[in-house]
Scaffold this motif. Structure first.
Motif, mmCIF file in Angstrom:
data_model
loop_
_atom_site.group_PDB
_atom_site.id
_atom_site.type_symbol
_atom_site.label_atom_id
_atom_site.label_comp_id
_atom_site.label_asym_id
_atom_site.label_seq_id
_atom_site.Cartn_x
_atom_site.Cartn_y
_atom_site.Cartn_z
ATOM 1 N N GLY A 25 0.813 -1.214 0.000
ATOM 2 C CA GLY A 25 0.000 0.000 0.000
ATOM 3 C C GLY A 25 0.845 1.262 0.000
ATOM 4 O O GLY A 25 1.931 1.309 -0.576
ATOM 5 N N ARG A 26 0.360 2.264 0.732
ATOM 6 C CA ARG A 26 1.015 3.575 0.757
ATOM 7 C C ARG A 26 0.667 4.279 2.062
ATOM 8 O O ARG A 26 -0.467 4.241 2.507
ATOM 9 N N MET A 27 1.664 4.918 2.646
ATOM 10 C CA MET A 27 1.446 5.700 3.859
ATOM 11 C C MET A 27 1.679 7.170 3.540
ATOM 12 O O MET A 27 2.711 7.530 2.966
ATOM 13 N N LEU A 28 0.713 7.967 3.900
ATOM 14 C CA LEU A 28 0.813 9.411 3.738
ATOM 15 C C LEU A 28 1.102 9.993 5.109
ATOM 16 O O LEU A 28 0.282 9.900 6.016
ATOM 17 N N LEU A 29 2.271 10.568 5.262
ATOM 18 C CA LEU A 29 2.710 11.107 6.544
ATOM 19 C C LEU A 29 2.731 12.621 6.522
ATOM 20 O O LEU A 29 2.925 13.238 5.481
ATOM 21 N N GLU A 30 2.570 13.192 7.709
ATOM 22 C CA GLU A 30 2.894 14.597 7.915
ATOM 23 C C GLU A 30 3.980 14.595 8.978
ATOM 24 O O GLU A 30 3.770 14.097 10.089
ATOM 25 N N VAL A 31 5.148 15.088 8.613
ATOM 26 C CA VAL A 31 6.300 15.084 9.504
ATOM 27 C C VAL A 31 6.760 16.517 9.688
ATOM 28 O O VAL A 31 7.150 17.176 8.719
ATOM 29 N N ALA A 32 6.660 17.004 10.919
ATOM 30 C CA ALA A 32 7.050 18.382 11.239
ATOM 31 C C ALA A 32 6.405 19.369 10.265
ATOM 32 O O ALA A 32 7.046 20.289 9.776
ATOM 33 N N GLY A 33 5.131 19.128 9.940
ATOM 34 C CA GLY A 33 4.379 20.032 9.081
ATOM 35 C C GLY A 33 4.524 19.797 7.588
ATOM 36 O O GLY A 33 3.859 20.444 6.790
ATOM 37 N N ALA A 34 5.371 18.880 7.171
ATOM 38 C CA ALA A 34 5.587 18.602 5.739
ATOM 39 C C ALA A 34 4.960 17.259 5.369
ATOM 40 O O ALA A 34 5.031 16.301 6.132
ATOM 41 N N GLY A 46 11.925 12.999 18.832
ATOM 42 C CA GLY A 46 11.459 14.358 19.094
ATOM 43 C C GLY A 46 10.716 15.011 17.949
ATOM 44 O O GLY A 46 10.308 16.165 18.068
ATOM 45 N N THR A 47 10.530 14.316 16.835
ATOM 46 C CA THR A 47 9.856 14.878 15.665
ATOM 47 C C THR A 47 8.396 14.453 15.645
ATOM 48 O O THR A 47 8.095 13.264 15.649
ATOM 49 N N GLY A 48 7.500 15.423 15.608
ATOM 50 C CA GLY A 48 6.080 15.125 15.528
ATOM 51 C C GLY A 48 5.741 14.531 14.166
ATOM 52 O O GLY A 48 6.245 14.995 13.146
ATOM 53 N N HIS A 49 4.897 13.506 14.159
ATOM 54 C CA HIS A 49 4.502 12.874 12.902
ATOM 55 C C HIS A 49 3.100 12.294 13.044
ATOM 56 O O HIS A 49 2.702 11.852 14.123
ATOM 57 N N ALA A 50 2.343 12.344 11.959
ATOM 58 C CA ALA A 50 0.983 11.823 11.939
ATOM 59 C C ALA A 50 0.748 11.125 10.614
ATOM 60 O O ALA A 50 1.349 11.487 9.595
ATOM 61 N N VAL A 51 -0.131 10.131 10.617
ATOM 62 C CA VAL A 51 -0.518 9.437 9.390
ATOM 63 C C VAL A 51 -1.787 10.114 8.881
ATOM 64 O O VAL A 51 -2.752 10.288 9.630
ATOM 65 N N LEU A 52 -1.769 10.498 7.611
ATOM 66 C CA LEU A 52 -2.902 11.201 7.011
ATOM 67 C C LEU A 52 -3.922 10.228 6.431
ATOM 68 O O LEU A 52 -3.585 9.077 6.094
#
Length: 107
Positions: free
Chosen positions: A65-74, A89-95
């Motif tokens: 599949g595919r993971m769409l990440l947001e890492v430090a706002g990018a 220490g880097t904020g990250h979220a899966v979109l």
């Protein structure tokens, strides 16, 4: 001539089969440990997963599949067969829209 069978030293994992058998998306299963690091498998289900920050590096390896990440706002797209290393220490979220299976290596 004597033949020797090659026995695997470590368990062999069917990642696709195991991911498909997980009871729910975003609930990981620990496959094993390497030193202090855990190797986990989970299934993504198109829904977003909120931001996290850890005090250790985290490896995110997309198996399918595919993971769409947001890492430090990018925004970062991680395709099957690729790995993203999130620094401590880097904020990250899966979109939303992420799907497939993912191996995570963390502490």
């Amino acid at each position: 001539m004597e033949s020797h069978s090659m026995e695997p030293l470590l368990p062999l994992f069917d990642l696709a089969g195991l991911a498909g058998a997980l009871p729910a998306a975003w609930q990981s299963r620990v496959l094993g440990q390497v030193g202090p690091a855990r190797v986990k498998l989970l299934r993504m289900d198109e829904l977003a997963y909120g931001e996290e920050t850890h005090d250790y590096n985290e490896a995110l390896l997309v198996v399918s599949g595919r993971m769409l990440l947001e890492v430090a706002g990018a925004a970062v797209t991680v395709e099957a067969g690729s790995m993203y290393l999130v620094e401590a220490g880097t904020g990250h979220a899966v979109l939303a829209g992420s799907h497939g299976s993912l191996v995570i290596v963390d502490l």
